[in-house]
Structures are given as structure tokens and as C-alpha cells.
Motif scaffolding. Structure first.
Motif, PDB file in Angstrom:
ATOM      1  N   GLY A  13     -36.706  42.269  -3.045  1.00 45.18           N
ATOM      2  CA  GLY A  13     -36.606  43.167  -1.758  1.00 45.18           C
ATOM      3  C   GLY A  13     -36.465  42.127  -0.260  1.00 45.18           C
ATOM      4  N   LEU A  14     -36.894  42.653   0.656  1.00 45.10           N
ATOM      5  CA  LEU A  14     -36.673  41.938   2.041  1.00 45.10           C
ATOM      6  C   LEU A  14     -38.129  41.575   2.590  1.00 45.10           C
ATOM      7  N   HIS A  15     -38.128  40.296   2.951  1.00 43.01           N
ATOM      8  CA  HIS A  15     -39.264  39.900   3.777  1.00 43.01           C
ATOM      9  C   HIS A  15     -38.977  40.414   5.208  1.00 43.01           C
ATOM     10  N   PHE A  16     -39.128  41.518   5.740  1.00 44.50           N
ATOM     11  CA  PHE A  16     -39.010  41.827   6.759  1.00 44.50           C
ATOM     12  C   PHE A  16     -39.761  41.272   7.921  1.00 44.50           C
ATOM     13  N   ILE A  17     -39.256  40.622   8.876  1.00 45.64           N
ATOM     14  CA  ILE A  17     -39.938  39.809   9.802  1.00 45.64           C
ATOM     15  C   ILE A  17     -39.151  40.214  11.163  1.00 45.64           C
ATOM     16  N   CYS A  18     -40.236  40.645  12.135  1.00 47.23           N
ATOM     17  CA  CYS A  18     -39.314  40.760  13.505  1.00 47.23           C
ATOM     18  C   CYS A  18     -40.229  40.296  14.652  1.00 47.23           C
ATOM     19  N   ILE A  19     -39.667  39.933  15.689  1.00 49.23           N
ATOM     20  CA  ILE A  19     -40.407  39.344  16.852  1.00 49.23           C
ATOM     21  C   ILE A  19     -40.144  40.227  17.949  1.00 49.23           C
ATOM     22  N   ASN A  20     -41.293  40.653  18.623  1.00 46.38           N
ATOM     23  CA  ASN A  20     -41.433  41.520  19.953  1.00 46.38           C
ATOM     24  C   ASN A  20     -42.550  41.362  20.787  1.00 46.38           C
ATOM     25  N   SER A  21     -42.590  41.460  21.823  1.00 42.24           N
ATOM     26  CA  SER A  21     -43.745  41.058  22.672  1.00 42.24           C
ATOM     27  C   SER A  21     -44.698  42.188  22.825  1.00 42.24           C
ATOM     28  N   ASN A  22     -44.109  43.378  22.531  1.00 41.89           N
ATOM     29  CA  ASN A  22     -45.130  44.570  22.522  1.00 41.89           C
ATOM     30  C   ASN A  22     -44.972  45.205  21.278  1.00 41.89           C
ATOM     31  N   ILE A  23     -45.866  45.216  20.078  1.00 40.31           N
ATOM     32  CA  ILE A  23     -45.701  45.628  18.909  1.00 40.31           C
ATOM     33  C   ILE A  23     -45.600  47.266  19.054  1.00 40.31           C
ATOM     34  N   GLU A  24     -46.559  47.824  19.960  1.00 41.07           N
ATOM     35  CA  GLU A  24     -46.607  49.172  19.940  1.00 41.07           C
ATOM     36  C   GLU A  24     -45.229  49.820  20.329  1.00 41.07           C
ATOM     37  N   ARG A  25     -44.618  49.261  21.638  1.00 43.18           N
ATOM     38  CA  ARG A  25     -43.673  50.015  21.978  1.00 43.18           C
ATOM     39  C   ARG A  25     -42.492  49.583  21.459  1.00 43.18           C
ATOM     40  N   GLN A  26     -42.330  48.435  20.628  1.00 41.67           N
ATOM     41  CA  GLN A  26     -41.005  47.914  20.005  1.00 41.67           C
ATOM     42  C   GLN A  26     -41.085  48.311  18.515  1.00 41.67           C
ATOM     43  N   ASP A  33     -27.417  61.680  28.627  1.00 42.20           N
ATOM     44  CA  ASP A  33     -26.551  60.578  29.532  1.00 42.20           C
ATOM     45  C   ASP A  33     -26.378  59.392  28.924  1.00 42.20           C
ATOM     46  N   ALA A  34     -25.176  58.698  28.539  1.00 44.27           N
ATOM     47  CA  ALA A  34     -25.112  57.290  27.632  1.00 44.27           C
ATOM     48  C   ALA A  34     -25.681  56.348  28.456  1.00 44.27           C
ATOM     49  N   GLU A  35     -25.667  56.194  29.789  1.00 50.65           N
ATOM     50  CA  GLU A  35     -26.060  55.108  30.358  1.00 50.65           C
ATOM     51  C   GLU A  35     -27.797  55.048  30.401  1.00 50.65           C
ATOM     52  N   ILE A  36     -28.008  56.184  30.953  1.00 47.03           N
ATOM     53  CA  ILE A  36     -29.676  56.179  30.707  1.00 47.03           C
ATOM     54  C   ILE A  36     -30.334  55.862  29.335  1.00 47.03           C
ATOM     55  N   SER A  37     -29.261  56.267  28.448  1.00 40.07           N
ATOM     56  CA  SER A  37     -29.809  56.160  26.933  1.00 40.07           C
ATOM     57  C   SER A  37     -29.986  54.671  26.191  1.00 40.07           C
ATOM     58  N   LEU A  38     -28.915  54.093  26.905  1.00 38.16           N
ATOM     59  CA  LEU A  38     -28.774  52.425  26.596  1.00 38.16           C
ATOM     60  C   LEU A  38     -29.959  51.674  27.269  1.00 38.16           C
ATOM     61  N   ASN A  39     -30.068  52.252  28.457  1.00 42.63           N
ATOM     62  CA  ASN A  39     -31.382  51.302  29.075  1.00 42.63           C
ATOM     63  C   ASN A  39     -32.740  51.983  28.424  1.00 42.63           C
ATOM     64  N   THR A  40     -33.033  53.059  28.094  1.00 44.31           N
ATOM     65  CA  THR A  40     -33.955  53.401  27.581  1.00 44.31           C
ATOM     66  C   THR A  40     -34.239  52.703  26.059  1.00 44.31           C
ATOM     67  N   VAL A  41     -33.158  52.547  25.427  1.00 45.64           N
ATOM     68  CA  VAL A  41     -33.068  52.017  24.000  1.00 45.64           C
ATOM     69  C   VAL A  41     -33.447  50.762  24.256  1.00 45.64           C
ATOM     70  N   LYS A  42     -33.152  50.191  25.118  1.00 41.76           N
ATOM     71  CA  LYS A  42     -33.401  48.563  25.470  1.00 41.76           C
ATOM     72  C   LYS A  42     -34.846  48.405  25.399  1.00 41.76           C
ATOM     73  N   ARG A  43     -35.703  49.272  25.751  1.00 42.10           N
ATOM     74  CA  ARG A  43     -37.155  49.063  25.671  1.00 42.10           C
ATOM     75  C   ARG A  43     -38.001  49.098  24.335  1.00 42.10           C
ATOM     76  N   HIS A  44     -36.806  49.572  23.333  1.00 42.61           N
ATOM     77  CA  HIS A  44     -37.479  49.633  22.109  1.00 42.61           C
ATOM     78  C   HIS A  44     -36.442  48.819  20.994  1.00 42.61           C
ATOM     79  N   ARG A  45     -36.345  47.339  21.448  1.00 46.57           N
ATOM     80  CA  ARG A  45     -35.424  46.570  20.556  1.00 46.57           C
ATOM     81  C   ARG A  45     -36.306  45.441  19.875  1.00 46.57           C
ATOM     82  N   ILE A  46     -35.825  44.971  18.785  1.00 44.38           N
ATOM     83  CA  ILE A  46     -36.582  44.055  17.966  1.00 44.38           C
ATOM     84  C   ILE A  46     -35.528  42.969  17.756  1.00 44.38           C
TER      85      ILE A  46
END
Ligand code: N7H
Length: 458
Positions: free
Chosen positions: A367-380, A331-344
Motif C-alpha cells: 500500500g501507501l504510507h500516506f504522509i502529508c505536511i500542512n500547518s493546519n490539519i483541520e483546514r487542509q 468563477d475560475a480565479e476565486i476557485s483557484l484562490n479558495t483551493v489554495k487554502r486546502h492544499r497539502i
């Protein structure tokens, strides 16, 4: 909708500063004397860039590791209120397992971030309009004399690049979420034709997140310490540009019996999921719609309704694994909403000189100094790395990992769906190597101030 407390948020959460400040220095610091370090912080706190500042010459931000907090006097009780991943550190055996940092990417091969050898306490991020400004600010804020209770473990720089692209030749930094309440929606819409607005709690503590809850705040001195703070992930990822180029040339020859640069570019684009210009394959499956030398920041697309099979953008391509959009579930909508919990929010920058001729190995480190911001390291961040990038069974694939950045597992396959038959690319090389990293906490401004006081009373 939450109202963000802009003046309490460090500016780097809300902006990459890339437009006005193309040069950066990331100082990895060790605390040698906690009392002196508190004084240093107290005298420099006024220079830290806040979400309300509009600086033109330089920006300064700061983040701490768990070892840094411990040296500053955080009790076990305080530290246990932070994320477990943060407490353990990126190089810990559990995180190593989760992230797939094995073999030549295991922490004993890193250049920094190795526990007991080059463990980092503080990350100081300095951004400037040019290298001279960055060097000037660096000398102003941290002396080499160790007088501020700090010593420099390593300085990582990300200088000006000749264009907006990363080292493999692709436009980067297009697919970014918008923090709800940050007023960035209109800008993102006009830049990329699309804006995915995500609850502030996914990127800042103290706000409601996509699970409709406000996570408990980490504490120190007071219950509010974590407010407007967030976690910052740093991974130094070396890119083997010559190896990538050689692989593309060899595979285009083997699979399609040609040296045609357009066929080579198409194979490279299949690996990333965008053409080098930035144009998405899901929308432009046949050829790059943008004339050579021009860019596309088109982010207005999904996969579910026009490219579910991956005939344009392969299911295993880098951008489809790291953000499956509407095609993760049936389901595209459920998918979009689920993916929203795993963004950085990605805030990385390229380091090292651009390769002049990728056909030749110049043996330079880049190379890349990869830096990302998230409030939940494990879930994101960790979820993306473990469950999507490293997962051999992602999207009903079998024995494949992210063809660009994933660990090699022996099979080293990449499937390019096609009609009537798919193409199976085999023998993928290692294009990226992990060189060092750590998990940091970037406090809000009020919390930073409490770090200048004395020891945690709890
Ligand atoms: Fe990736 N690259 O420059 O080739 N990445 N990435 N990445 N990446 C993206 O859409 C690259 C890495 C994400 O919203 C693009 O902005 C390289 C890690 C996410 O559709 C390009 C490395 C993680 C997206 C690259 C690397 C991610 C994304 C397309 C390592 C997370 C947005 C431009 C050296 C754990 C996807 C764009 C979306 C896009 C490159 C690593 C995540 C060109 C070279 C480790 C979420």
C-alpha cells in the motif's frame, strides 16, 4: 514575500529525498523514560537533517504526537496551544467521525496508533540510498534494548520499488504545491510545466498563510516553540491491487462488452483522473499520449475552460476531488484562490512488493504510507478527506465518494460523464483500507533543542 529560515526547518518539509534516497524506514516509538529520551535526543540532534543540508547517504527527521509531548512534560496549557486535531489524535472519536474511519477501517481494526494499546509518541523517519544503509542507521539511532528511554512499537518500511509508480500502476507525486520562498518554483516549472506557489504559512508555522494571517504559534518553554514547525499526517493505507484489477476487468466487460486492455486502462484512468503514465485526462481525454513505459509529469492544466462538465476528467475522479483547481466554484480565479487554502504537500511512499500479476491474488500486504505536511490539519488534510474525498454530494454528484480511496456507502457509484449519455459505474469495491495512523508535530531545529532541556515551566 517571506524569507524562509532554511537552517531551522527540518529537511523533510522541503524535500522528499526520493531522488537520492529511495529507501525509508518509519520508526514508531514509545517513550519509556522521559529523562533518558531527552538525553537520546540531545546526543542525536546533530544528525537531524535540516533544510540547508545536502546529504548523500542518509537523512533523519523526527516528529512527535501529543502523547509524546505530554510524556516529555508539556503542561495542559502548552498542549492547548496546538491544533485541536493534534491534541485529540487521529484515533479519537471526533477525528474518526471526520475522517470516515468506520467499519473495518475504525481504529479498533488498526495495526498501530490504537490509544492505550499501540499509541505512538515519536515518529523517526530514516531515509537512505539503499536498505543496508537504512538498517545501519536504524541500528545506530535506536537500539532494541530500551536504553534510550524509547521502545520500538513498529517499524514501517518503504523499500525501493521497481519503477516510479504506485501499486495500482499510476505515476504519483506529480501535483504538488511550491512553498513560497523555497526556491523550488523553477524546478517545478521545468518538471511539470506548472508551479502553484502557495504562501509559506500553509506549510510552516511562523509565516503568513493564504488567509493573509500568521497563525499564533504553539508554545512550550518559550513563545517561539512552533516557529518553523509543522504538522505531519501519517496514514497507512493498504491497497487491494487484485480487487482493483478485477473490478476494472469486470466493469469494462459489463459496460462496453470488451476485454480490450485499452478500454480497461481508460476506465482505471477515469477513476484517478490521470493516465497510468501520469498524463492528465483533462488535457488528453481520448488516449494516453505517452508511449508505453514512458512517463508524463504534465501538471499544466485546469478544468474550468476545457473540461467543466468532466467529459475528460470526471468530476468525481480522485485528482479532481483532492484538488479541484479552477472548477470548484463558478468563477475560475476565486476557485483557484479558495483551493489554495486546502492544499497539502504529499510525502508518502509505497510499501510492500509490487504485485507481479494483479490478475491473481497473492494475498501480500502492500500500500501507501500516506504522509502529508500542512500547518493546519483541520483546514487542509481533514478538509480534503471529509469535504472532498468522502462527500457524497461533491460537485453536484449524488451518493458517490472518491472512487479510488473513498469510503463505501452502500450506493458505491461513480459517474463518468459522456456525450450523449453518461456512464454510471456501480458496485465499487473497497480498494484501499486504513491500517493505522496518527497526527504528528515536526518542530523546527531550535524548538527541538528546547526539548532536550527540562520540564515546561508554564
Ligand atoms: Fe492521492 N494513486 O496512487 O493512485 N493520488 N492517492 N491522495 N492525491 C494522486 O497528481 C493515491 C490520497 C491527493 O494536484 C495521483 O501526483 C492512492 C489521500 C492529492 O491534481 C495518484 C491513495 C489524499 C493529489 C494518487 C491516495 C490524496 C493526489 C495522481 C491511497 C488526501 C494531487 C498523481 C492509497 C487526503 C491532485 C499526482 C492534483 C494525486 C493515488 C490517497 C490526495 C495516482 C493509491 C488520502 C492532493
Amino acid at each position: 514575500m517571506s524569507t524562509l529560515n532554511f537552517s531551522d526547518i527540518q529537511g523533510f518539509v522541503l524535500s522528499s529525498y526520493a531522488d537520492k534516497m529511495p529507501c525509508a524506514s518509519y520508526l514508531l516509538l514509545c517513550i519509556t523514560d522521559a529523562a533518558a529520551c531527552r538525553l537520546w535526543l540531545k546526543s542525536n540532534i546533530g544528525y537531524i537533517t535540516r533544510g540547508t543540508d545536502r546529504k548523500k547517504d542518509f537523512c533523519l527527521n523526527i516528529a512527535f504526537t501529543a502523547t509524546g509531548f505530554r510524556k516529555l512534560g508539556f503542561s495542559d496549557d502548552s498542549l492547548s496551544s496546538f491544533s485541536v486535531a493534534f491534541q485529540e489524535g487521529m484515533a479519537s472519536p471526533v477525528r474518526q467521525q471526520i475522517l470516515g474511519d468506520r467499519g473495518n477501517e475504525s481504529p479498533d481494526h488498526w495495526e498501530w496508533g490504537i490509544p492505550d494499546q499501540s499509541a505512538v509518541d515519536i515518529l523517526l523517519l530514516i531515509f537512505g540510498k539503499d536498505d543496508t544503509e537504512v538498517a545501519h542507521q536504524q541500528a545506530f539511532f535506536v537500539s532494541d534494548q530500551n536504553t534510550d528511554g524509547l521502545s520500538i512499537i513498529k517499524t514501517l518500511s518503504a523499500g525501493r520499488q521497481p519503477d516510479a509508480k504506485e501499486h495500482f500502476g499510476f505515476l504519483d507525486g506529480i501535483g504538488q504545491p511550491v512553498i513560497e520562498g523555497s526556491s523550488a518554483e523553477a524546478r517545478q516549472l521545468s518538471r511539470t510545466g506548472h508551479a502553484t506557489v502557495i504562501k509559506a504559512g500553509e506549510f510552516l508555522l511562523g509565516y503568513e498563510n493564504e488567509m493573509k494571517i500568521t497563525d499564533p504559534l504553539p508554545t512550550y518553554n518559550n513563545e517561539e516553540f512552533g516557529n518553523n514547525g509543522t504538522y505531519l499526517v501519517f496514514r497507512q493505507l493498504e491497497q487491494h491491487v487484485h480487487t482493483f484489477r478485477q473490478f476494472i476487468v469486470k466493469q469494462a466487460k459489463a459496460l462496453y462488452n470488451t476485454d480490450d486492455p485499452l478500454v480497461q486502462d481508460k476506465l482505471a484512468a477515469k477513476i484517478v483522473g490521470r493516465w497510468k503514465s501520469g498524463a492528465p485526462l483533462a488535457k488528453y481525454p481520448e488516449a494516453d499520449p505517452v508511449p508505453y513505459g514512458k512517463f508524463s509529469e504534465d501538471n499544466n492544466f485546469g478544468y474550468a475552460f476545457n473540461d467543466m462538465e468532466g467529459l475528460g476528467c470526471p468530476v468525481g475522479a480522485h485528482i479532481r476531488r483532492t484538488n479541484p483547481r479552477d472548477a470548484l466554484l463558478d468563477d475560475a480565479e476565486i476557485s483557484l484562490n479558495t483551493v489554495k487554502r486546502h492544499r497539502i504537500i504529499r510525502r508518502g511512499r509505497s510499501y510492500g512488493d509490487r504485485s507481479i500479476n494483479p490478475d491473481e491474488n497473492d494475498y501480500k500486504s502492500r500500500g501507501l504510507h500516506f504522509i502529508c505536511i500542512n500547518s493546519n490539519i483541520e483546514r487542509q488534510f481533514e478538509f480534503i478527506q471529509q469535504t472532498w474525498i468522502n462527500n457524497p454530494y461533491f460537485g453536484a454528484l449524488f451518493g458517490e465518494t472518491d472512487p479510488l480511496t473513498g469510503p463505501r456507502n452502500g450506493d458505491d457509484l461513480f459517474t463518468v460523464p459522456g456525450c450523449p449519455v453518461r456512464t454510471r459505474v456501480s458496485g465499487l469495491d473497497q480498494f484501499v483500507t486504513m491500517k493505522g495512523g496518527e497526527y504528528f508535530f515536526m518542530p523546527g531545529m531550535a524548538a527541538l533543542k528546547t526539548l532536550t532541556y527540562n520540564v515546561d515551566p508554564s
